[in-house]
Write a protein that holds these residues in place. Sequence first.
Motif, PDB file in Angstrom:
ATOM      1  N   PRO A 195      41.770   3.717  53.603  1.00 12.16           N
ATOM      2  CA  PRO A 195      43.157   3.252  53.651  1.00 12.16           C
ATOM      3  C   PRO A 195      43.743   2.892  52.296  1.00 12.16           C
ATOM      4  CG  PRO A 195      41.643   1.604  54.554  1.00 12.16           C
ATOM      5  CD  PRO A 195      40.857   2.851  54.379  1.00 12.16           C
ATOM      6  N   GLU A 196      42.867   2.668  51.297  1.00 13.35           N
ATOM      7  CA  GLU A 196      43.367   2.311  49.962  1.00 13.35           C
ATOM      8  C   GLU A 196      43.931   3.526  49.216  1.00 13.35           C
ATOM      9  OE1 GLU A 196      39.157   3.693  49.392  1.00 13.35           O
ATOM     10  OE2 GLU A 196      40.249   2.487  50.870  1.00 13.35           O
ATOM     11  N   THR A 197      43.610   4.728  49.642  1.00 19.36           N
ATOM     12  CA  THR A 197      44.113   5.945  48.996  1.00 19.36           C
ATOM     13  C   THR A 197      45.568   6.190  49.396  1.00 19.36           C
ATOM     14  OG1 THR A 197      41.926   6.980  48.896  1.00 19.36           O
ATOM     15  CG2 THR A 197      43.830   8.447  48.779  1.00 19.36           C
ATOM     16  N   LYS A 198      46.423   6.361  48.415  1.00 21.67           N
ATOM     17  CA  LYS A 198      47.835   6.633  48.705  1.00 21.67           C
ATOM     18  C   LYS A 198      48.012   8.075  49.185  1.00 21.67           C
ATOM     19  CE  LYS A 198      50.016   3.388  45.468  1.00 21.67           C
ATOM     20  NZ  LYS A 198      50.912   3.281  44.286  1.00 21.67           N
ATOM     21  N   ILE A 199      48.810   8.223  50.234  1.00 20.43           N
ATOM     22  CA  ILE A 199      49.206   9.551  50.710  1.00 20.43           C
ATOM     23  C   ILE A 199      50.680   9.723  50.334  1.00 20.43           C
ATOM     24  CG2 ILE A 199      49.488  11.086  52.686  1.00 20.43           C
ATOM     25  CD1 ILE A 199      46.582  10.477  51.983  1.00 20.43           C
ATOM     26  N   ILE A 200      50.950  10.642  49.421  1.00 21.33           N
ATOM     27  CA  ILE A 200      52.303  10.802  48.894  1.00 21.33           C
ATOM     28  C   ILE A 200      52.838  12.177  49.275  1.00 21.33           C
ATOM     29  CG2 ILE A 200      53.725  10.874  46.801  1.00 21.33           C
ATOM     30  CD1 ILE A 200      51.783   8.881  45.550  1.00 21.33           C
ATOM     31  N   ALA A 201      53.925  12.176  50.024  1.00 21.20           N
ATOM     32  CA  ALA A 201      54.578  13.420  50.432  1.00 21.20           C
ATOM     33  C   ALA A 201      55.426  13.942  49.285  1.00 21.20           C
ATOM     34  CB  ALA A 201      55.461  13.163  51.655  1.00 21.20           C
ATOM     35  N   VAL A 202      55.449  15.271  49.128  1.00 20.98           N
ATOM     36  CA  VAL A 202      56.301  15.889  48.120  1.00 20.98           C
ATOM     37  C   VAL A 202      57.158  16.955  48.799  1.00 20.98           C
ATOM     38  CG1 VAL A 202      56.424  16.958  45.852  1.00 20.98           C
ATOM     39  CG2 VAL A 202      54.437  15.554  46.438  1.00 20.98           C
ATOM     40  N   GLU A 203      58.467  16.823  48.617  1.00 23.83           N
ATOM     41  CA  GLU A 203      59.405  17.756  49.234  1.00 23.83           C
ATOM     42  C   GLU A 203      60.318  18.376  48.192  1.00 23.83           C
ATOM     43  OE1 GLU A 203      60.528  16.573  53.624  1.00 23.83           O
ATOM     44  OE2 GLU A 203      61.117  14.966  52.260  1.00 23.83           O
ATOM     45  N   SER A 204      60.768  19.586  48.475  1.00 25.93           N
ATOM     46  CA  SER A 204      61.833  20.174  47.678  1.00 25.93           C
ATOM     47  C   SER A 204      63.107  19.380  47.929  1.00 25.93           C
ATOM     48  CB  SER A 204      62.046  21.636  48.083  1.00 25.93           C
ATOM     49  OG  SER A 204      63.281  22.114  47.578  1.00 25.93           O
ATOM     50  N   ALA A 205      63.869  19.120  46.870  1.00 24.76           N
ATOM     51  CA  ALA A 205      65.128  18.389  47.024  1.00 24.76           C
ATOM     52  C   ALA A 205      66.098  19.143  47.931  1.00 24.76           C
ATOM     53  CB  ALA A 205      65.777  18.161  45.660  1.00 24.76           C
ATOM     54  N   GLN A 224      72.124  21.096  55.575  1.00 28.22           N
ATOM     55  CA  GLN A 224      71.790  22.438  55.122  1.00 28.22           C
ATOM     56  C   GLN A 224      70.441  22.405  54.415  1.00 28.22           C
ATOM     57  OE1 GLN A 224      75.277  22.952  52.470  1.00 28.22           O
ATOM     58  NE2 GLN A 224      73.826  23.126  50.786  1.00 28.22           N
ATOM     59  N   VAL A 225      69.801  23.569  54.382  1.00 32.07           N
ATOM     60  CA  VAL A 225      68.461  23.678  53.811  1.00 32.07           C
ATOM     61  C   VAL A 225      68.447  24.815  52.801  1.00 32.07           C
ATOM     62  CG1 VAL A 225      66.048  24.219  54.307  1.00 32.07           C
ATOM     63  CG2 VAL A 225      67.337  22.776  55.876  1.00 32.07           C
ATOM     64  N   GLY A 226      68.045  24.510  51.565  1.00 29.09           N
ATOM     65  CA  GLY A 226      67.842  25.549  50.569  1.00 29.09           C
ATOM     66  C   GLY A 226      66.447  26.127  50.731  1.00 29.09           C
ATOM     67  N   ILE A 227      66.312  27.425  50.497  1.00 25.50           N
ATOM     68  CA  ILE A 227      65.016  28.047  50.800  1.00 25.50           C
ATOM     69  C   ILE A 227      64.365  28.697  49.584  1.00 25.50           C
ATOM     70  CG2 ILE A 227      65.472  28.343  53.255  1.00 25.50           C
ATOM     71  CD1 ILE A 227      66.139  31.251  52.696  1.00 25.50           C
ATOM     72  N   PHE A 228      64.588  28.125  48.390  1.00 26.30           N
ATOM     73  CA  PHE A 228      63.790  28.595  47.251  1.00 26.30           C
ATOM     74  C   PHE A 228      62.306  28.387  47.574  1.00 26.30           C
ATOM     75  CE2 PHE A 228      61.464  27.480  43.351  1.00 26.30           C
ATOM     76  CZ  PHE A 228      61.507  28.723  42.738  1.00 26.30           C
ATOM     77  N   ALA A 233      60.959  25.150  54.140  1.00 22.91           N
ATOM     78  CA  ALA A 233      62.399  25.104  54.424  1.00 22.91           C
ATOM     79  C   ALA A 233      62.639  24.713  55.881  1.00 22.91           C
ATOM     80  CB  ALA A 233      63.038  26.452  54.114  1.00 22.91           C
ATOM     81  N   VAL A 234      62.522  23.426  56.172  1.00 25.44           N
ATOM     82  CA  VAL A 234      62.652  22.892  57.531  1.00 25.44           C
ATOM     83  C   VAL A 234      63.717  21.800  57.536  1.00 25.44           C
ATOM     84  CG1 VAL A 234      61.445  21.733  59.426  1.00 25.44           C
ATOM     85  CG2 VAL A 234      60.240  23.434  58.032  1.00 25.44           C
ATOM     86  N   ALA A 235      64.601  21.822  58.536  1.00 28.46           N
ATOM     87  CA  ALA A 235      65.723  20.887  58.571  1.00 28.46           C
ATOM     88  C   ALA A 235      65.381  19.542  59.206  1.00 28.46           C
ATOM     89  CB  ALA A 235      66.903  21.518  59.326  1.00 28.46           C
ATOM     90  N   ARG A 457      73.661  38.166  40.236  1.00 30.79           N
ATOM     91  CA  ARG A 457      72.399  38.568  39.630  1.00 30.79           C
ATOM     92  C   ARG A 457      71.293  38.314  40.632  1.00 30.79           C
ATOM     93  NH1 ARG A 457      68.695  35.990  35.894  1.00 30.79           N
ATOM     94  NH2 ARG A 457      67.652  37.540  34.593  1.00 30.79           N
ATOM     95  N   ASN A 458      70.480  39.346  40.896  1.00 33.13           N
ATOM     96  CA  ASN A 458      69.366  39.180  41.825  1.00 33.13           C
ATOM     97  C   ASN A 458      68.256  38.432  41.115  1.00 33.13           C
ATOM     98  OD1 ASN A 458      66.980  39.579  43.360  1.00 33.13           O
ATOM     99  ND2 ASN A 458      67.940  41.298  44.399  1.00 33.13           N
ATOM    100  N   HIS A 459      67.946  37.240  41.593  1.00 29.73           N
ATOM    101  CA  HIS A 459      66.957  36.378  40.948  1.00 29.73           C
ATOM    102  C   HIS A 459      65.573  36.518  41.571  1.00 29.73           C
ATOM    103  CE1 HIS A 459      69.986  34.156  38.615  1.00 29.73           C
ATOM    104  NE2 HIS A 459      70.742  34.282  39.669  1.00 29.73           N
ATOM    105  N   GLY A 460      65.409  37.451  42.516  1.00 31.27           N
ATOM    106  CA  GLY A 460      64.125  37.553  43.195  1.00 31.27           C
ATOM    107  C   GLY A 460      63.894  36.405  44.148  1.00 31.27           C
ATOM    108  N   ALA A 461      64.961  35.703  44.505  1.00 36.81           N
ATOM    109  CA  ALA A 461      64.855  34.569  45.422  1.00 36.81           C
ATOM    110  C   ALA A 461      65.359  34.980  46.793  1.00 36.81           C
ATOM    111  CB  ALA A 461      65.655  33.386  44.881  1.00 36.81           C
ATOM    112  N   ALA A 462      65.179  34.101  47.775  1.00 38.25           N
ATOM    113  CA  ALA A 462      65.580  34.418  49.137  1.00 38.25           C
ATOM    114  C   ALA A 462      67.096  34.377  49.310  1.00 38.25           C
ATOM    115  CB  ALA A 462      64.919  33.440  50.114  1.00 38.25           C
ATOM    116  N   TYR A 463      67.785  33.670  48.423  1.00 33.97           N
ATOM    117  CA  TYR A 463      69.235  33.572  48.520  1.00 33.97           C
ATOM    118  C   TYR A 463      69.876  34.153  47.261  1.00 33.97           C
ATOM    119  CZ  TYR A 463      70.189  30.998  52.797  1.00 33.97           C
ATOM    120  OH  TYR A 463      70.363  30.656  54.114  1.00 33.97           O
ATOM    121  N   GLY A 464      70.904  34.975  47.452  1.00 33.86           N
ATOM    122  CA  GLY A 464      71.670  35.495  46.339  1.00 33.86           C
ATOM    123  C   GLY A 464      72.665  34.453  45.862  1.00 33.86           C
ATOM    124  N   ARG A 465      72.970  34.488  44.573  1.00 37.06           N
ATOM    125  CA  ARG A 465      73.934  33.551  43.997  1.00 37.06           C
ATOM    126  C   ARG A 465      75.069  34.326  43.350  1.00 37.06           C
ATOM    127  NH1 ARG A 465      68.468  31.263  44.287  1.00 37.06           N
ATOM    128  NH2 ARG A 465      68.697  29.026  44.601  1.00 37.06           N
TER     129      ARG A 465
END
Length: 505
Positions: A195-205, A224-228, A233-235, A457-465
């Motif tokens: 129980p002394e070990t910290k469990i730290i969640a990390v999420e995309s902003a 809304q959810v960004g999907i980089f 990518a869960v709401a 410009r196609n950034h190779g990401a799931a969403y175009g900008r």
Amino acid sequence: MPHRYIKKILEARVYDAAIETPLDEARGLTERLGNRVLLKREDEQPVYSFKLRGAYNKMAQLTDEEKARGVITASAGNHAQGVAMAARLLGVKATIVMPKTTPDVKVNNVKRLGGKAVLIGDAFDDARKHSEKLMEEKGLVYVHPYDDPDVIAGQGTIAMEILRQESGPIDAIFVPVGGGGLIAGVAAYVKYLRPETKIIAVESAESACLALAMEKGYRAVLDQVGIFADGVAVAQIGENTWEICKDYVDEVITVSTDEICAAIKDIFDDTRSVTEPAGALGVAGLKKYVAREGVSGQTLIAIDSGANVNFDRLRHIAERSELGEQREAIIAAKIPEKPGSFKQFCKVLDKRNITEFNYRYSDDQEAIVFAGVQIRPNNDGREELLAELSEHLDEVVDLTDDETAKLHVRYMVGGHAPASVDNEVVYRFEFPERPGALMKFLNKLGGRWNISMFHYRNHGAAYGRVLVGMQVPEGEREQVVQFLDEIGYTFYDETDNPAYQLFLG
């Protein structure tokens, strides 16, 4: 709550499919951060992700009648591959519904493993709704990607391995979070035994659903959810996972796209492996925690959760990693339009390297330059640079955190619009990236207002900008906002953006 999961984790049937992954020391990060940094290498699983554990544990416990009916799931990719491989090992037919934005590497692997891939919609929720419809119509068994006790228990075997592999004190474990299956399993096991070990969640902003739930005190839904980081990518955090997370997760850290890209580079430097954005969240959060708390000499573990990334996305990742590591500043500056000005500008920079320099003649009096400059990897380096430039130049603008500058303007610097371009408003759009998406966007935009500027410009990401300038009379500004709302794509008004005003307006 954790104690009821301990037996399930100890009895979880994962090793018919999954392997016990190594816990490797990240030597470069260890030396740089002054803490012992260990990576739990789930990227080395047969499907290059931890998701195989939970999927197999769930499906191995189905009855013969349930196996005969076949299984179905919705997934952005990693769970899909886990279900497909588990189904092949167990002799079960599997249908996997995936968003159309899922990276090709994940879709192709599902097919290679024998799963039936159905591509629907632009986001996970679209895929989920369609999978539930097929489940009802065809009587299939649903294998949830995260919100199922057996799936949670399967993921919890990672914690069982970590505590066996590292017998000494563990100060904190950093866990990527999407729907919460992984962190729920890890927290349940670790908090019961250490129980002394910290469990730290990390999420995309861009998809911080657990941070929102912690703030609100209930399972709130993101607007809304960004999907980089498509793997997380869960709401909305899961129902079963929330029951564990709300009591046994110590804190949630959110990280930016640039910080994720920097973490991908860190992992590559230490392991020569290329993780996906979601897989690098743990390292990104660990670095942020160390910088914030100033800890040293601790043992910190980050779970490297997966390595399913399209190769063409690496271009975008590489471009942003220097910014995420705070080794580059993006600035705009005004210099006199006369011979020797550029030389003087470089002299002010002293021995710092210029990574990028864009300039176009504007008028006889002054020039505005767009520059990338290497700095020391901390905020002090940027502040020091800006202070030095401000002593010698009339106007300096820091664009390092400006998305429009980084995604668009740096590739467009070429001069202001002529006087004939009046009533220009500027919007930045994001739309699902797939074949034909740009033409569909242009068709929806239509021809009601004249387009005065356009950058894609196609950034190779799931969403175009896309950055668009349109000539819209003052009296029609509200109408254009209503029209853009109806199109349904995420958009931002950038008319007052400093980078646009300096270089293009």
